[in-house]
Design a protein around this motif. Structure first.
Motif, PDB file in Angstrom:
ATOM      1  N   SER A   1      30.507  35.464  62.687  1.00  7.02           N
ATOM      2  CA  SER A   1      31.396  35.878  61.598  1.00  7.02           C
ATOM      3  C   SER A   1      31.217  37.362  61.287  1.00  7.02           C
ATOM      4  CB  SER A   1      31.118  35.041  60.359  1.00  7.02           C
ATOM      5  OG  SER A   1      31.958  35.435  59.296  1.00  7.02           O
TER       6      SER A   1
ATOM      7  N   ASP B   1      34.030  40.365  61.655  1.00 12.25           N
ATOM      8  CA  ASP B   1      34.350  41.305  60.581  1.00 12.25           C
ATOM      9  C   ASP B   1      34.189  42.740  61.047  1.00 12.25           C
ATOM     10  OD1 ASP B   1      34.861  39.187  58.936  1.00 12.25           O
ATOM     11  OD2 ASP B   1      32.920  39.247  57.907  1.00 12.25           O
TER      12      ASP B   1
ATOM     13  N   GLU C   1      37.285  45.393  61.367  1.00 20.25           N
ATOM     14  CA  GLU C   1      37.250  46.658  60.623  1.00 20.25           C
ATOM     15  C   GLU C   1      37.360  47.852  61.577  1.00 20.25           C
ATOM     16  OE1 GLU C   1      37.334  49.290  57.641  1.00 20.25           O
ATOM     17  OE2 GLU C   1      37.453  47.106  57.476  1.00 20.25           O
TER      18      GLU C   1
ATOM     19  N   GLU D   1      38.149  31.073  53.981  1.00 18.66           N
ATOM     20  CA  GLU D   1      37.861  32.511  54.007  1.00 18.66           C
ATOM     21  C   GLU D   1      38.366  33.146  55.296  1.00 18.66           C
ATOM     22  OE1 GLU D   1      36.461  36.236  52.842  1.00 18.66           O
ATOM     23  OE2 GLU D   1      36.922  34.390  51.747  1.00 18.66           O
ATOM     24  N   ASP D   2      38.191  32.440  56.423  1.00 18.56           N
ATOM     25  CA  ASP D   2      38.699  32.949  57.707  1.00 18.56           C
ATOM     26  C   ASP D   2      40.218  33.074  57.667  1.00 18.56           C
ATOM     27  OD1 ASP D   2      36.176  33.115  58.762  1.00 18.56           O
ATOM     28  OD2 ASP D   2      36.266  31.167  59.771  1.00 18.56           O
TER      29      ASP D   2
ATOM     30  N   ARG E   1      42.067  33.524  55.052  1.00 19.51           N
ATOM     31  CA  ARG E   1      42.416  34.656  54.179  1.00 19.51           C
ATOM     32  C   ARG E   1      42.313  35.977  54.935  1.00 19.51           C
ATOM     33  NH1 ARG E   1      40.273  38.595  51.599  1.00 19.51           N
ATOM     34  NH2 ARG E   1      38.193  38.053  52.345  1.00 19.51           N
ATOM     35  N   LYS E   2      41.252  36.125  55.724  1.00 18.05           N
ATOM     36  CA  LYS E   2      41.065  37.358  56.493  1.00 18.05           C
ATOM     37  C   LYS E   2      42.143  37.509  57.556  1.00 18.05           C
ATOM     38  CE  LYS E   2      36.049  37.541  55.830  1.00 18.05           C
ATOM     39  NZ  LYS E   2      34.713  37.419  56.486  1.00 18.05           N
TER      40      LYS E   2
ATOM     41  N   GLN F   1      45.336  38.622  55.978  1.00 20.87           N
ATOM     42  CA  GLN F   1      45.268  40.045  55.656  1.00 20.87           C
ATOM     43  C   GLN F   1      45.496  40.895  56.904  1.00 20.87           C
ATOM     44  OE1 GLN F   1      41.540  41.279  53.933  1.00 20.87           O
ATOM     45  NE2 GLN F   1      42.078  43.460  53.944  1.00 20.87           N
ATOM     46  N   THR F   2      44.849  40.497  58.007  1.00 23.13           N
ATOM     47  CA  THR F   2      45.014  41.243  59.264  1.00 23.13           C
ATOM     48  C   THR F   2      46.461  41.196  59.733  1.00 23.13           C
ATOM     49  OG1 THR F   2      42.734  40.786  59.937  1.00 23.13           O
ATOM     50  CG2 THR F   2      44.285  41.382  61.678  1.00 23.13           C
TER      51      THR F   2
END
Length: 287
Positions: A74, A78, A82, A196-197, A199-200, A203-204
């Motif tokens: 994980s 991230d 980023e 959470e994954d 959500r990320k 966003q991506t």
């Protein structure tokens, strides 16, 4: 209308992709004036390659985490996400600056190379979008399966709530009545991690969509500038042709005028000679 123009621009660029090798082997490489441009173009191309490598690693990690999530993978995800976020903004700005540079020399070759970079970068963005969408769909399927472990009769609304992070109450109620408490508890923890994954990934995907739109706008603006320059060049060429035609007509008129003056001069000279001859005869006879 803008999408049609963008599609047309891509079609024109596709026809010139085979010329891209000239950027590194053609005569422009021999001239010092093109070296900074080619150097920056090569660096951007290397950045796009690195971007694609990161996307491939993200895809592998996503697949691994789908079956067996862990904190280390994980963190790697991230970090890669980023890095690509920063790299994509840098590439977009550098391509934009390259497209805005004056192109007085080797203009067609430069436009071809810039079009190639834009096309490759947009392909990389689309590939990243595709991978994230596929992994989002797989994660959502996994969440749905885990939810139905604790509540087999979960409604579509309850499944959707679990996707959005609002399934705590559903799991709390299910855990109090389920006979498979340990399995249900593990399913609940996994769903929390998947949320959470998801959500990320959302966003991506939103960032990639915005980046793709920005690049599309940049290409449209560049095409508009190129079209304006080409229209101006055609106007100048047409005006030059008209000027040459007028100049040719003026030369013809000037020659006709000079020819007419010489004719008048010879006629005048002939009249003077005849008059002198007549006067000579008249006065000669009187004597």
């Amino acid at each position: 209308m803008s999408r049609d123009r963008l599609a047309a621009a891509r079609a024109r660029r596709a026809q010139t992709m085979e010329m891209s090798n000239l950027a590194t082997t053609g005569p422009a490489n021999a001239g010092g004036s093109s070296s900074p441009f080619l150097s920056e173009a090569t660096n951007i191309q290397e950045g796009i390659r690195h971007y694609n490598e990161n996307v491939s690693r993200i895809s592998i990690l996503r697949s691994q985490m789908l079956n067996e999530p862990n904190a280390e993978e994980s963190e790697q995800l991230d970090s890669l996400a980023e890095e690509n976020r920063t790299l994509s903004q840098d590439l977009r700005e550098r391509i934009q600056r390259l497209a805005q540079q004056p192109q007085e020399q080797d203009a067609e070759l430069r436009r071809t190379r810039i079009a190639l970079l834009q096309s490759k970068f947009m392909e990389a963005i689309q590939n990243y979008q595709l991978i994230e969408k596929e992994n989002r769909a797989k994660s959502r399927q996994r969440v749905e399966r885990q939810l139905k472990i604790v509540k087999p009769d979960a409604t579509p609304e309850e499944v959707a709530a679990a996707f959005e992070g609002g399934g705590e109450q559903i799991f709390a109620q299910a855990l109090t009545t389920s006979t498979r408490y340990g399995e249900s508890r593990a399913a609940y923890r996994e769903v929390q991690g998947r949320q959470e994954d998801l959500r990320k990934m959302e966003q991506t995907l939103a960032e990639l969509a915005q980046l793709f739109n920005d690049m599309g706008t940049l290409i449209e603006q560049q095409e508009a500038v190129i079209t304006a320059v080409e229209d101006t060049a055609r106007d100048v060429e047409a005006n030059t042709e008209k000027a040459l035609q007028h100049t040719g007509q003026a030369v013809v008129h000037a020659r006709s005028y000079r020819k007419g003056r010489w004719i008048c001069f010879f006629i005048f000279l002939f009249v003077v000679c005849v008059l002198a001859l007549v006067l000579g005869i008249v006065f000669g006879t009187r004597k």
